[in-house]
Design a protein around this motif. Structure first.
Motif, PDB file in Angstrom:
ATOM      1  N   THR A 100       0.836  -1.121   0.043  1.00  0.00           N
ATOM      2  CA  THR A 100       0.079  -0.014  -0.007  1.00  0.00           C
ATOM      3  C   THR A 100       0.954   1.300  -0.051  1.00  0.00           C
ATOM      4  OG1 THR A 100      -1.650  -1.297   1.264  1.00  0.00           O
ATOM      5  CG2 THR A 100      -1.876   1.108   1.307  1.00  0.00           C
ATOM      6  N   ASN A 101       1.982   1.258   0.737  1.00  0.00           N
ATOM      7  CA  ASN A 101       2.789   2.309   0.926  1.00  0.00           C
ATOM      8  C   ASN A 101       3.400   2.536  -0.238  1.00  0.00           C
ATOM      9  OD1 ASN A 101       4.475   4.420   1.560  1.00  0.00           O
ATOM     10  ND2 ASN A 101       5.179   3.414   3.650  1.00  0.00           N
ATOM     11  N   LYS A 102       4.057   1.592  -0.960  1.00  0.00           N
ATOM     12  CA  LYS A 102       4.766   1.652  -2.204  1.00  0.00           C
ATOM     13  C   LYS A 102       3.628   2.212  -3.307  1.00  0.00           C
ATOM     14  CE  LYS A 102       7.577  -0.741  -5.471  1.00  0.00           C
ATOM     15  NZ  LYS A 102       8.389  -1.979  -5.743  1.00  0.00           N
ATOM     16  N   THR A 103       2.538   1.466  -3.454  1.00  0.00           N
ATOM     17  CA  THR A 103       1.494   2.055  -4.478  1.00  0.00           C
ATOM     18  C   THR A 103       1.270   3.545  -4.196  1.00  0.00           C
ATOM     19  OG1 THR A 103       0.523  -0.276  -4.489  1.00  0.00           O
ATOM     20  CG2 THR A 103      -0.832   1.672  -5.465  1.00  0.00           C
ATOM     21  N   TRP A 104       0.865   3.881  -3.064  1.00  0.00           N
ATOM     22  CA  TRP A 104       0.620   5.536  -2.867  1.00  0.00           C
ATOM     23  C   TRP A 104       1.804   6.396  -3.266  1.00  0.00           C
ATOM     24  CZ3 TRP A 104      -4.003   7.317  -3.700  1.00  0.00           C
ATOM     25  CH2 TRP A 104      -5.046   6.623  -3.579  1.00  0.00           C
ATOM     26  N   SER A 105       2.852   5.847  -2.700  1.00  0.00           N
ATOM     27  CA  SER A 105       4.133   6.679  -3.098  1.00  0.00           C
ATOM     28  C   SER A 105       4.393   6.795  -4.493  1.00  0.00           C
ATOM     29  CB  SER A 105       5.326   5.821  -2.385  1.00  0.00           C
ATOM     30  OG  SER A 105       5.275   5.758  -1.220  1.00  0.00           O
ATOM     31  N   ILE A 106       3.970   5.957  -5.470  1.00  0.00           N
ATOM     32  CA  ILE A 106       4.037   5.881  -6.881  1.00  0.00           C
ATOM     33  C   ILE A 106       3.006   6.794  -7.350  1.00  0.00           C
ATOM     34  CG2 ILE A 106       3.984   4.678  -9.109  1.00  0.00           C
ATOM     35  CD1 ILE A 106       5.464   2.522  -7.425  1.00  0.00           C
ATOM     36  N   LEU A 107       1.595   6.656  -6.756  1.00  0.00           N
ATOM     37  CA  LEU A 107       0.626   7.486  -7.339  1.00  0.00           C
ATOM     38  C   LEU A 107       0.601   8.626  -7.153  1.00  0.00           C
ATOM     39  CD1 LEU A 107      -2.446   4.728  -6.791  1.00  0.00           C
ATOM     40  CD2 LEU A 107      -1.365   5.612  -9.041  1.00  0.00           C
ATOM     41  N   ALA A 108       1.300   9.172  -5.876  1.00  0.00           N
ATOM     42  CA  ALA A 108       1.126  10.609  -5.303  1.00  0.00           C
ATOM     43  C   ALA A 108       1.639  11.522  -6.580  1.00  0.00           C
ATOM     44  CB  ALA A 108       1.693  10.852  -4.086  1.00  0.00           C
ATOM     45  N   PRO A 109       2.823  11.415  -7.116  1.00  0.00           N
ATOM     46  CA  PRO A 109       3.256  12.093  -8.092  1.00  0.00           C
ATOM     47  C   PRO A 109       2.620  12.081  -9.331  1.00  0.00           C
ATOM     48  CG  PRO A 109       5.168  10.529  -7.669  1.00  0.00           C
ATOM     49  CD  PRO A 109       4.052  10.430  -6.585  1.00  0.00           C
ATOM     50  N   VAL A 110       2.227  10.911  -9.752  1.00  0.00           N
ATOM     51  CA  VAL A 110       1.510  10.682 -10.966  1.00  0.00           C
ATOM     52  C   VAL A 110       0.193  11.424 -10.896  1.00  0.00           C
ATOM     53  CG1 VAL A 110       0.218   8.901 -12.398  1.00  0.00           C
ATOM     54  CG2 VAL A 110       2.588   8.330 -11.545  1.00  0.00           C
ATOM     55  N   ILE A 111      -0.605  11.527  -9.902  1.00  0.00           N
ATOM     56  CA  ILE A 111      -1.793  12.280  -9.734  1.00  0.00           C
ATOM     57  C   ILE A 111      -1.479  13.842  -9.724  1.00  0.00           C
ATOM     58  CG2 ILE A 111      -3.606  12.588  -8.043  1.00  0.00           C
ATOM     59  CD1 ILE A 111      -3.504   9.677  -7.065  1.00  0.00           C
ATOM     60  N   ALA A 112      -0.486  14.063  -9.202  1.00  0.00           N
ATOM     61  CA  ALA A 112       0.138  15.319  -9.175  1.00  0.00           C
ATOM     62  C   ALA A 112       0.240  15.923 -10.526  1.00  0.00           C
ATOM     63  CB  ALA A 112       1.217  15.798  -8.297  1.00  0.00           C
ATOM     64  N   ILE A 113       0.865  15.073 -11.404  1.00  0.00           N
ATOM     65  CA  ILE A 113       1.060  15.527 -13.001  1.00  0.00           C
ATOM     66  C   ILE A 113      -0.091  15.722 -13.385  1.00  0.00           C
ATOM     67  CG2 ILE A 113       2.021  14.758 -14.977  1.00  0.00           C
ATOM     68  CD1 ILE A 113       4.412  13.453 -13.454  1.00  0.00           C
ATOM     69  N   LEU A 114      -1.108  14.885 -13.321  1.00  0.00           N
ATOM     70  CA  LEU A 114      -2.412  14.928 -13.698  1.00  0.00           C
ATOM     71  C   LEU A 114      -3.351  15.989 -13.569  1.00  0.00           C
ATOM     72  CD1 LEU A 114      -3.461  10.979 -13.603  1.00  0.00           C
ATOM     73  CD2 LEU A 114      -2.402  12.182 -15.770  1.00  0.00           C
ATOM     74  N   LEU A 115      -3.183  16.369 -12.194  1.00  0.00           N
ATOM     75  CA  LEU A 115      -3.968  17.574 -11.520  1.00  0.00           C
ATOM     76  C   LEU A 115      -3.353  18.734 -12.251  1.00  0.00           C
ATOM     77  CD1 LEU A 115      -4.423  16.533  -7.962  1.00  0.00           C
ATOM     78  CD2 LEU A 115      -6.314  16.762  -9.801  1.00  0.00           C
ATOM     79  N   THR A 116      -1.964  18.621 -12.359  1.00  0.00           N
ATOM     80  CA  THR A 116      -1.356  20.024 -13.013  1.00  0.00           C
ATOM     81  C   THR A 116      -1.782  20.284 -14.350  1.00  0.00           C
ATOM     82  OG1 THR A 116       0.460  19.706 -11.491  1.00  0.00           O
ATOM     83  CG2 THR A 116       0.628  21.043 -13.400  1.00  0.00           C
ATOM     84  N   ALA A 117      -1.669  19.030 -15.090  1.00  0.00           N
ATOM     85  CA  ALA A 117      -2.134  19.198 -16.669  1.00  0.00           C
ATOM     86  C   ALA A 117      -3.517  19.554 -16.783  1.00  0.00           C
ATOM     87  CB  ALA A 117      -1.938  17.852 -17.000  1.00  0.00           C
ATOM     88  N   ALA A 118      -4.379  19.043 -15.764  1.00  0.00           N
ATOM     89  CA  ALA A 118      -5.681  19.496 -15.932  1.00  0.00           C
ATOM     90  C   ALA A 118      -6.051  20.925 -15.430  1.00  0.00           C
ATOM     91  CB  ALA A 118      -6.691  18.588 -14.778  1.00  0.00           C
ATOM     92  N   PHE A 119      -5.422  21.399 -14.468  1.00  0.00           N
ATOM     93  CA  PHE A 119      -5.367  22.670 -14.112  1.00  0.00           C
ATOM     94  C   PHE A 119      -5.161  23.741 -15.155  1.00  0.00           C
ATOM     95  CE2 PHE A 119      -2.912  26.442 -12.025  1.00  0.00           C
ATOM     96  CZ  PHE A 119      -4.234  26.781 -11.347  1.00  0.00           C
ATOM     97  N   TRP A 120      -3.969  23.227 -15.745  1.00  0.00           N
ATOM     98  CA  TRP A 120      -3.253  24.305 -16.919  1.00  0.00           C
ATOM     99  C   TRP A 120      -4.301  24.172 -18.283  1.00  0.00           C
ATOM    100  CZ3 TRP A 120      -0.704  28.475 -16.567  1.00  0.00           C
ATOM    101  CH2 TRP A 120      -0.020  28.688 -15.369  1.00  0.00           C
ATOM    102  N   ALA A 121      -4.835  22.904 -18.558  1.00  0.00           N
ATOM    103  CA  ALA A 121      -5.842  22.800 -19.484  1.00  0.00           C
ATOM    104  C   ALA A 121      -7.025  23.616 -19.400  1.00  0.00           C
ATOM    105  CB  ALA A 121      -6.273  21.225 -19.867  1.00  0.00           C
ATOM    106  N   VAL A 122      -7.629  23.626 -18.103  1.00  0.00           N
ATOM    107  CA  VAL A 122      -8.634  24.694 -17.853  1.00  0.00           C
ATOM    108  C   VAL A 122      -8.276  26.027 -17.955  1.00  0.00           C
ATOM    109  CG1 VAL A 122     -10.086  25.307 -15.835  1.00  0.00           C
ATOM    110  CG2 VAL A 122      -9.985  23.064 -16.219  1.00  0.00           C
ATOM    111  N   ILE A 123      -6.984  26.523 -17.501  1.00  0.00           N
ATOM    112  CA  ILE A 123      -6.550  27.904 -17.586  1.00  0.00           C
ATOM    113  C   ILE A 123      -6.227  28.294 -19.171  1.00  0.00           C
ATOM    114  CG2 ILE A 123      -4.530  29.416 -17.244  1.00  0.00           C
ATOM    115  CD1 ILE A 123      -4.407  28.111 -14.556  1.00  0.00           C
ATOM    116  N   MET A 124      -5.653  27.302 -19.905  1.00  0.00           N
ATOM    117  CA  MET A 124      -5.321  27.518 -21.374  1.00  0.00           C
ATOM    118  C   MET A 124      -6.394  27.602 -22.067  1.00  0.00           C
ATOM    119  SD  MET A 124      -2.400  28.667 -21.300  1.00  0.00           S
ATOM    120  CE  MET A 124      -0.675  28.324 -21.603  1.00  0.00           C
ATOM    121  N   LEU A 125      -7.589  26.726 -21.991  1.00  0.00           N
ATOM    122  CA  LEU A 125      -8.784  26.509 -22.818  1.00  0.00           C
ATOM    123  C   LEU A 125      -9.865  27.717 -22.469  1.00  0.00           C
ATOM    124  CD1 LEU A 125      -9.034  22.624 -23.038  1.00  0.00           C
ATOM    125  CD2 LEU A 125      -8.069  24.335 -24.615  1.00  0.00           C
ATOM    126  N   ARG A 126      -9.539  28.591 -21.303  1.00  0.00           N
ATOM    127  CA  ARG A 126     -10.522  29.666 -21.079  1.00  0.00           C
ATOM    128  C   ARG A 126     -10.477  30.633 -22.065  1.00  0.00           C
ATOM    129  NH1 ARG A 126     -10.361  31.402 -15.160  1.00  0.00           N
ATOM    130  NH2 ARG A 126     -12.177  32.771 -15.681  1.00  0.00           N
TER     131      ARG A 126
END
Length: 126
Positions: A100-126
């Motif tokens: 569980t610890n290893k899985t969430w350690s890998i998922l945390a930065p991956v989710i952060a990249i996805l959230l960053t991409a979504a955040f900037w997609a919303v900003i740029m597409l406005r």
């Protein structure tokens, strides 16, 4: 002296994603505190200083280097947030199992990249 146990140190521990994400959590926190605070203070100062200062701020942050700084700050925010949520779950006593610890350690930065991409997609597409 020969029978004394060896103190654990970095040469003994096997590096894993949980150690890397913990170090990255601290680095992103420092980056947000130093760079993020600098940008925030510059933005506030530019707003208070008048139209010319604010135009300079907008031009600088709208330049390629400024966008790299802003995207980096938003990634640092989301990465720090996801890692902080991971630590919060561990603080309540859950998530200490190795898989569980290893899985969430890998998922945390991956989710952060996805959230960053979504955040900037919303900003740029406005």
């Amino acid at each position: 002296m020969a029978n004394r146990p060896i103190a654990p140190h970095l040469q003994i521990w096997k590096w894993g994603p949980h150690m890397a994400i913990s170090i990255l959590h601290r680095a992103t926190g420092d980056g947000l505190a130093i760079v993020g605070l600098g940008v925030l203070l510059w933005w506030l100062g530019a707003m208070a200083s008048g139209e010319a200062a604010y135009t300079l701020f907008q031009e600088t942050m709208g330049s390629p280097i400024g966008l790299v700084v802003l995207v980096g700050l938003s990634w640092a925010f989301f990465n720090h947030m996801m890692s902080g949520l991971r630590h919060f779950v561990m603080d309540i006593g859950a998530g200490y199992e190795l898989d569980t610890n290893k899985t969430w350690s890998i998922l945390a930065p991956v989710i952060a990249i996805l959230l960053t991409a979504a955040f900037w997609a919303v900003i740029m597409l406005r």
